[in-house]
Design a protein around this motif. Structure first.
Motif, PDB file in Angstrom:
ATOM      1  N   GLU A  52      11.528  85.501  -2.462  1.00 12.14           N
ATOM      2  CA  GLU A  52      12.418  86.442  -3.164  1.00 12.14           C
ATOM      3  C   GLU A  52      13.663  86.760  -2.350  1.00 12.14           C
ATOM      4  O   GLU A  52      14.675  87.211  -2.892  1.00 12.14           O
ATOM      5  N   PHE A  53      13.611  86.504  -1.017  1.00  7.67           N
ATOM      6  CA  PHE A  53      14.774  86.765  -0.177  1.00  7.67           C
ATOM      7  C   PHE A  53      15.647  85.527   0.005  1.00  7.67           C
ATOM      8  O   PHE A  53      16.820  85.649   0.340  1.00  7.67           O
ATOM      9  N   GLY A  54      15.084  84.337  -0.170  1.00 11.05           N
ATOM     10  CA  GLY A  54      15.880  83.133  -0.001  1.00 11.05           C
ATOM     11  C   GLY A  54      15.088  82.037   0.676  1.00 11.05           C
ATOM     12  O   GLY A  54      13.848  82.039   0.695  1.00 11.05           O
ATOM     13  N   LYS A  55      15.786  81.073   1.279  1.00 15.26           N
ATOM     14  CA  LYS A  55      15.181  79.950   1.977  1.00 15.26           C
ATOM     15  C   LYS A  55      15.625  79.938   3.437  1.00 15.26           C
ATOM     16  O   LYS A  55      16.759  80.305   3.760  1.00 15.26           O
ATOM     17  N   SER A  56      14.741  79.488   4.306  1.00 22.22           N
ATOM     18  CA  SER A  56      15.061  79.407   5.734  1.00 22.22           C
ATOM     19  C   SER A  56      16.109  78.331   5.976  1.00 22.22           C
ATOM     20  O   SER A  56      16.179  77.318   5.264  1.00 22.22           O
ATOM     21  N   GLU A  57      16.954  78.542   7.006  1.00 18.31           N
ATOM     22  CA  GLU A  57      17.997  77.594   7.374  1.00 18.31           C
ATOM     23  C   GLU A  57      17.813  77.213   8.837  1.00 18.31           C
ATOM     24  O   GLU A  57      17.495  78.069   9.678  1.00 18.31           O
ATOM     25  N   TRP A  58      18.011  75.930   9.137  1.00 14.12           N
ATOM     26  CA  TRP A  58      17.860  75.444  10.497  1.00 14.12           C
ATOM     27  C   TRP A  58      19.220  75.360  11.169  1.00 14.12           C
ATOM     28  O   TRP A  58      20.172  74.796  10.629  1.00 14.12           O
ATOM     29  N   ILE A  59      19.318  75.946  12.383  1.00 11.87           N
ATOM     30  CA  ILE A  59      20.549  75.879  13.158  1.00 11.87           C
ATOM     31  C   ILE A  59      20.185  75.593  14.609  1.00 11.87           C
ATOM     32  O   ILE A  59      19.037  75.757  15.032  1.00 11.87           O
TER      33      ILE A  59
END
Length: 622
Positions: free
Chosen positions: A341-348
């Protein structure tokens, strides 16, 4: 230490138990003298003095002339044991000579009961008891004190005025024998009230930012003090005044939009950083949530602000280089369970982290970025927005600021960041409690569901939810505050002993002073005032705190050893540390020492003790 004047010399002690002391002799409570180094010096100096003159029977070995006096206090059930001030002065001279430390009697302001005179006519005076030494313990000496009935027959009747002065002197003397002086207790109390007041002011500012508390109107005159206002208009004038000063606020209707303007039209930005629990605590996750108060205009908050919570935007970043690290020993890590519900994880990567974090503090704030030409930039076609005022949010936020700095991003450099709010402090202000609460406990109290805590993205979102929920709940539950406080005290009075009941009452009184009605929390507190930690071991767990304390102590000792120099007989050198230089108020010699000298002295007196044992001196450790 500061002097209170010259101590009058003592005559030879009498040989008869119960014989009155001459009027000119000044005295000190024996128990106060035994605690003197620990209450008057820092840890290192007090340890040096203790090992040289107090510990392992050395205090008793000096030999002391004991006197006693009945205090006539209801709270004291036995006589007060005293020693001549001239013998205490001799001890101070020996300390000065052997340890090169200038010491004095405590100031009257700090310890009014340490140095006592008995010159008033018609009041009791100390009576001789005997000599305290290695052959005679304090218990043996106290057993020789005659009963009070015998003493009363030998004293004249005390008039009311003399008795009041004598009672005050005895109260101060008894207080001086306790571990903490009244001065120290009052200082601690003021510090507690100041801290609680800062939490309550933080709460009021948070409510102003969210439009549920009005700004205080300056320059308003209390109509109750204005005789020109007719009686028939006075009630309405008082109501308007109370509202303008935030003294009496209307009930908050959660089904209607915020009743007041959103102070400064701020953007809340919440940060949570997760790190690996072992080794050098490398950072594994970053969570950043944003709440723009412009999105709340015309929107009712709903129950505990749940409608407003839907306007929170969240991003969750995972660090590529630490993807293989998972917490499991001290906390249950869940880096891979960012709530959909908050979004998707992003890799950095670590290299990209500073720029990614910076983008979340600029328009369009937490909206995802496009990866263009291998770099990171704002969404194409966006019209630049004017710089908005930002409020940083976190739960025990000092650690998160520290971690951001380790990543190469310092939020305190932002010119439009006006302050930081900590939900741990806001919750304490709401509940009127001293101890901090975990984020999960706060969510339960607000009847909010928090899934997969210790995921940085989830925690950032839930912390902003907690901010909204606390601010709304504190406004809607305020009407029952006084009733709840009284019920709290009543419940405590039934289950606690007298000391605990008194402490609960004192706690309620302090909160009453700290959380006074009225006001809007004042001006925002700049970030640099918060004293963020700069050590390499943030206090994320007790293991980390222990490591930080050991590291700080080691570094501090090395630094002091390197920097401290000697200043003797007016010769100044570089590196004098403030607070380590002491001088005679009467124009005597000035002494200061290097840390190396003090440590060597400590080792010297340490070696003189059999087996190197450390025996603390207590009230009865003679």
């Amino acid at each position: 230490m500061s002097t209170t004047g010259a101590v009058l010399p003592s005559t030879e002690p009498p040989q008869v138990i119960g014989q009155e002391a001459p009027e000119e002799i000044q005295f000190c409570p024996l128990a106060a003298v035994s605690k003197w180094p620990y209450k008057s010096f820092g840890h290192l100096d007090s340890e040096i003095i203790s090992k040289a003159f107090f510990a392992a029977g050395k205090f008793r070995m000096r030999g002391w002339s004991l006197y006693y006096i009945y205090t006539l206090l209801d709270t004291a059930n036995k006589p007060l044991v005293l020693v001549p001030a001239s013998e205490v002065q001799a001890l101070f001279e020996d300390i000065k000579s052997e340890l090169r430390l200038l010491v004095y009697f405590p100031s009257v302001e700090k310890e009014p009961g340490f140095l006592l005179s008995f010159t008033e006519k018609g009041t009791p005076r100390p009576r001789y008891l005997g000599r305290l030494d290695l052959e005679h313990s304090l218990d043996e000496m106290e057993a020789k004190i005659p009963p009070f009935a015998h003493e009363a027959n030998g004293n004249p009747r005390i008039d009311d005025r003399s008795f009041a002065a004598f009672k005050k002197k005895m109260e101060e003397a008894v207080q001086a024998t306790k571990q903490k002086s009244k001065f120290q207790k009052n200082k601690k109390k003021k510090e507690r009230i100041t801290l609680k007041q800062s939490w309550c002011e933080q709460m009021k500012r948070a409510q102003c930012y969210l439009g549920v508390r009005p700004r205080k109107e300056p320059g308003m005159r209390d109509p109750a003090s204005d005789p020109s206002i007719p009686i028939r208009e006075l009630e309405q004038a008082v109501q308007r005044y109370n509202l303008s000063q935030c003294i009496e606020l209307p009930d908050l209707a959660i089904s209607e939009p915020a009743p007041f303007e959103f102070r400064s039209n701020v953007v809340f930005i919440c940060v949570d950083v997760e790190a690996y629990e072992k080794n050098e605590r490398p950072i594994t996750e970053i969570g950043i949530s944003t709440l723009d108060t412009s999105d709340l205009i015309g929107l009712p908050p709903g129950e505990v602000g749940k409608t407003w919570m839907k306007k929170i935007r969240t991003r969750h970043f995972r660090i590529k280089e630490t993807a293989h690290l998972h917490n499991s020993e001290f906390v249950a890590g869940c880096a891979d369970r960012f709530e959909p519900e908050f979004g998707k994880s992003e890799w950095i990567s670590f290299k990209e982290a500073p720029q990614v974090i910076a983008s979340c503090f600029r328009p369009p704030y937490s909206r995802p970025l496009d990866h263009l030409d291998g770099g990171l930039s704002n969404v194409a076609g966006e019209t630049p927005e004017p710089k908005r005022k930002l409020v940083l949010v976190g739960h025990d936020i000092k650690n998160d600021i520290h971690y951001l700095r380790k990543l190469g991003y310092d939020v305190s450099n932002l010119s439009n960041l006006i302050e930081a709010l900590d939900t741990a402090d806001l919750y304490r202000a709401w509940k009127h409690q001293l101890n901090p609460s975990k984020l999960g406990s706060i969510l339960v109290d607000l009847e909010l569901t928090g899934w997969n805590l210790h995921n940085a993205g989830n925690d950032a979102a839930y912390t902003l939810q907690a901010l909204i929920g606390i601010a709304i709940s504190a406004r809607t539950s305020g009407a029952n505050r006084q009733l709840n406080t009284q019920a709290h005290l009543t419940a405590h009075a039934e289950i606690l002993e007298r000391e605990a009941r008194d402490r609960a009452k004192e706690e309620a009184d302090e909160w009453a002073v700290a959380d006074m009605e009225g006001g809007d929390g004042g001006a925002p507190k700049p970030l640099e005032r918060f004293g963020w930690p700069t050590d390499d071991f943030p206090t994320g767990s007790w293991q980390a705190r222990k490591g930080a304390n050991v590291s700080e102590a080691r570094d501090s000792r090395k630094e002091l050893e390197a920097k401290l120099t000697v200043r003797i007989e007016g010769k100044e050198n570089e590196g004098i540390v403030e607070g380590k230089e002491v001088g005679d108020a009467n124009g005597g010699e000035t002494f200061s020492q290097t840390m190396s000298e003090r440590l060597a002295m400590l080792e010297k007196v340490d070696g003189e003790m059999e087996g190197g044992m450390k025996l603390p001196v207590t009230a009865r450790g003679f």
